[in-house]
Design a protein around this motif. Structure first.
Motif, mmCIF file in Angstrom:
data_model
loop_
_atom_site.group_PDB
_atom_site.id
_atom_site.type_symbol
_atom_site.label_atom_id
_atom_site.label_comp_id
_atom_site.label_asym_id
_atom_site.label_seq_id
_atom_site.Cartn_x
_atom_site.Cartn_y
_atom_site.Cartn_z
ATOM 1 N N VAL A 1 35.042 43.241 47.559
ATOM 2 C CA VAL A 1 36.126 42.621 46.791
ATOM 3 C C VAL A 1 36.639 41.362 47.487
ATOM 4 C CG1 VAL A 1 38.414 42.973 45.782
ATOM 5 C CG2 VAL A 1 36.778 44.872 45.851
ATOM 6 N N PHE A 2 36.732 41.415 48.824
ATOM 7 C CA PHE A 2 37.307 40.256 49.523
ATOM 8 C C PHE A 2 36.278 39.438 50.291
ATOM 9 C CE2 PHE A 2 38.006 43.855 52.565
ATOM 10 C CZ PHE A 2 37.341 43.360 53.687
ATOM 11 N N ALA A 3 34.993 39.824 50.246
ATOM 12 C CA ALA A 3 33.972 39.131 51.034
ATOM 13 C C ALA A 3 33.887 37.647 50.703
ATOM 14 C CB ALA A 3 32.607 39.793 50.820
ATOM 15 N N GLY A 4 34.095 37.275 49.446
ATOM 16 C CA GLY A 4 33.995 35.872 49.054
ATOM 17 C C GLY A 4 35.187 35.026 49.447
ATOM 18 N N TYR A 5 36.196 35.641 50.081
ATOM 19 C CA TYR A 5 37.426 34.921 50.415
ATOM 20 C C TYR A 5 37.689 34.917 51.915
ATOM 21 C CZ TYR A 5 37.903 35.705 45.457
ATOM 22 O OH TYR A 5 37.661 35.728 44.100
ATOM 23 N N GLU B 1 46.654 37.619 44.761
ATOM 24 C CA GLU B 1 46.264 39.017 44.579
ATOM 25 C C GLU B 1 44.818 39.095 44.097
ATOM 26 O OE1 GLU B 1 47.503 41.844 41.184
ATOM 27 O OE2 GLU B 1 48.965 42.214 42.795
ATOM 28 N N LEU B 2 43.968 39.721 44.903
ATOM 29 C CA LEU B 2 42.565 39.872 44.512
ATOM 30 C C LEU B 2 42.359 41.066 43.598
ATOM 31 C CD1 LEU B 2 40.618 39.135 47.826
ATOM 32 C CD2 LEU B 2 41.020 37.616 45.887
ATOM 33 N N ALA B 3 43.016 42.181 43.922
ATOM 34 C CA ALA B 3 42.789 43.381 43.108
ATOM 35 C C ALA B 3 43.834 44.442 43.422
ATOM 36 C CB ALA B 3 41.396 43.948 43.368
ATOM 37 N N ILE B 4 44.187 45.210 42.407
ATOM 38 C CA ILE B 4 44.878 46.489 42.550
ATOM 39 C C ILE B 4 43.864 47.517 42.064
ATOM 40 C CG2 ILE B 4 46.797 47.936 41.838
ATOM 41 C CD1 ILE B 4 47.679 45.622 43.562
ATOM 42 N N GLY B 5 43.321 48.296 42.986
ATOM 43 C CA GLY B 5 42.190 49.154 42.648
ATOM 44 C C GLY B 5 42.427 50.623 42.935
ATOM 45 N N ALA B 6 41.423 51.420 42.633
ATOM 46 C CA ALA B 6 41.505 52.883 42.781
ATOM 47 C C ALA B 6 41.200 53.287 44.216
ATOM 48 C CB ALA B 6 40.542 53.556 41.815
ATOM 49 N N TRP B 7 42.049 52.830 45.141
ATOM 50 C CA TRP B 7 41.937 53.178 46.554
ATOM 51 C C TRP B 7 43.219 53.838 47.002
ATOM 52 C CZ3 TRP B 7 41.511 47.579 45.703
ATOM 53 C CH2 TRP B 7 40.219 47.174 45.366
ATOM 54 N N ASP B 8 43.109 54.766 47.966
ATOM 55 C CA ASP B 8 44.311 55.274 48.606
ATOM 56 C C ASP B 8 44.533 54.489 49.891
ATOM 57 O OD1 ASP B 8 42.887 56.490 50.785
ATOM 58 O OD2 ASP B 8 42.513 58.266 49.568
ATOM 59 N N HIS B 9 45.568 54.853 50.648
ATOM 60 C CA HIS B 9 45.925 54.037 51.812
ATOM 61 C C HIS B 9 44.873 54.118 52.911
ATOM 62 C CE1 HIS B 9 48.977 51.485 53.546
ATOM 63 N NE2 HIS B 9 48.914 52.140 54.696
ATOM 64 N N SER B 10 44.012 55.120 52.847
ATOM 65 C CA SER B 10 42.929 55.234 53.830
ATOM 66 C C SER B 10 41.670 54.520 53.353
ATOM 67 C CB SER B 10 42.622 56.707 54.104
ATOM 68 O OG SER B 10 43.751 57.376 54.623
#
Length: 529
Positions: free
Chosen positions: A298-302, A279-288
């Protein structure tokens, strides 16, 4: 002199800040050309599923993004995989994710799964199709590694392709953006007894939705997580906790799922966790917004296995306990022919009622009437749902604080030839059925629900529970059990066919000790083992 020193200090501070936190990507001002459709060398694929979701693309087609001028020759190709009822265009139309990946120096590809053709498909059909496209895309890019960036159900489809259809060697890593790795309670709702009329009209009961039911995914996880190919690749997950603007397209789902924990309007944060992933993050995003350029940093390094930023900064995703079904909710539904009036009983000590009504077509008139016969002086927010399980429905939402006890009414007027509704009323009050008093045990082709209501608040003799049990997708198989006259409304249910999902809708009704009627509904799904 002091002014000069302050100015110099400010300049040094700015330089120091930029040195510590450099911009991670090339300026977003460079806009790439739209992705190019690549002529497929594989056979034309027929659409799957059972219902129309409104899409008109061709399953199996795929697009190649423009090659960036700052191409990193050692980076993998990013393959973007869309989710339920979605198309490849979702990643570049009104979305900066493609542009963000381009400016970061990545080659990109985008695939149309069966959902793009108008009928959503389960992970098996989509997974097989995706596997064939992965081989084709790898060949097109000269055998370069592929990293998958999958949104929503696309993450489940991707794991299926890699685990069961022999393409794990073509893929480096997999990023899943709010994928329902444990299913979505919204899929359970779509297959509940009261949703059938609406679901038929808007096409909410396709094979893809059926596969996202909690019970189906529980069985899928048991089958897949122990498979030797399940985690040959590294999976990195993101989940969201926002629903978008008030009463936006994700708001209805967010309200419904709120009782199950933090969610992004379609998928709970718990469900976005993959047991063998990171799990990289649970963040303040909605499904869109979780599938936009906002999450790329957030995921660029992976994106490549040999370029992990820090193994210590990620954690293996824990299997969170799934929250029991909500018990302070009343669900009902049916067809609308002309004018329909729905009664909603509100008992004493209710702080707020929130009514969410979904219809297949926009209503000519919608009113909420209080027990005295007067229209409620509250604005109703009308929102077309543009994505998710109930894509195509129209949402009517209203919240009423300190509602009078008694019978409220929802008046609906439809001028459409065919229309239907699904109504969900949430009660902000102390529950009569505590979570500790909800339990279910499963035997061979049977399920026993243990429901114990609060006999200190309720008139025990008035209580009853009706259990509706239906094999998923086959409403003609519905069976009913009714139990009443006591606070323990437990019931053993027979599940006729093994290895099938069954939808359970439990309608509870009765009166409080003050004599006010109440109604509650529990929606669940189980897998007959």
């Amino acid at each position: 002199m002091k002014v000069f020193q302050r100015a110099a200090s400010l300049v040094l501070a700015i330089i120091f800040t930029v040195a510590l936190y450099p911009a991670p990507f090339v300026s977003a001002e460079e806009v790439p050309s739209p992705p190019t459709l690549i002529t497929s060398k594989s056979p034309v694929f027929s659409t799957m599923g059972k219902v129309d979701n409104g899409n008109e693309e061709t399953p199996g087609e795929w697009y190649a993004g423009e090659t960036p001028g700052n191409l990193n020759p050692h980076a993998p190709v990013l393959l973007f995989v869309p989710g339920l009822n979605s198309t490849a265009q979702v990643f570049w139309e009104n979305n900066d994710l493609y542009q963000t990946a381009y400016n970061a120096g990545y080659q990109t590809a985008f695939v149309q799964l069966y959902d793009a053709g108008g009928q959503n498909a389960d992970m098996w059909n989509n997974g097989q199709l995706l596997a064939s496209k992965i081989r084709e895309i790898s060949n097109y890019f000269g055998g370069k590694d592929i990293t998958i960036v999958a949104h929503s159900k696309g993450g489940v489809d991707s794991q299926t392709a890699l685990t069961y259809y022999g393409v794990s060697s073509y893929v480096d890593n997999i990023i899943t953006l709010s994928s329902p790795h444990h299913g979505s309670q919204l899929a359970d709702l779509a297959y509940s007894s009261w949703a059938s009329w609406l679901a038929d009209l808007i096409g909410a009961q396709g094979e893809g939705t059926a596969a996202m039911q909690m019970a189906y995914m529980e069985n899928f996880r048991m089958q897949t997580d122990s498979h030797p190919n399940a985690y040959l690749n590294d999976y990195f997950t993101l989940g969201g906790t926002e629903w978008g603007a008030a009463f936006s397209s994700n708001w209805f789902g967010g309200m419904y799922l709120s009782s199950y924990g933090p969610n992004d309007g379609v998928v709970t944060a718990a469900s976005s966790n993959l047991p063998g992933g990171h799990e990289l993050a649970i963040g303040a995003w909605d499904h869109s917004t979780v599938r936009t350029g906002l999450t790329f940093p957030v995921f660029a390094g992976y994106l490549a296995g040999d370029n992990l930023v820090s193994k210590a900064s990620i954690t293996s995703a824990a299997i969170e306990e799934i929250t029991p079904p909500q018990t302070n909710r009343y669900v009902t539904g049916g067809p609308i022919a002309g004018k329909e009036v729905l009664a909603v009983d509100v008992e004493e000590d209710v702080q707020t009622i929130t009514i969410n009504l979904l219809t297949a077509e926009k209503l000519a008139n919608f009113k909420v009437i209080d027990p005295s016969g007067k229209p409620a002086k509250k604005d109703v927010v009308i929102t077309p749902l543009e994505e998710g399980v109930f894509k195509g429905a129209v949402s009517y939402s209203v919240s009423i604080d300190s509602p009078d006890e008694g019978e409220w009414s929802i008046e609906m007027q439809s001028s459409s030839g065919e229309n239907a509704y699904l109504a969900i009323t949430d009660f902000d009050t102390e529950p009569y059925l505590e979570e500790d008093n909800i339990a279910s045990t499963q035997g061979i082709q049977e399920q026993t629900y243990q429901l114990k209501l609060d006999d200190e608040k309720l008139d025990v003799n008035s209580l009853s529970a009706t259990y509706h049990v239906t094999e998923s997708g086959k409403p003609q198989t519905e069976k009913r059990w009714t139990v009443g006259g006591k606070s323990n409304l437990s019931q053993r249910l027979e599940l006729k066919n093994k290895n099938k999902v069954y939808n359970i809708t439990i309608d509870i009704q009765g009166k409080t000790k003050e004599g006010n009627p109440f109604n509650r509904t529990i929606v669940d799904s189980v897998y007959a083992k």
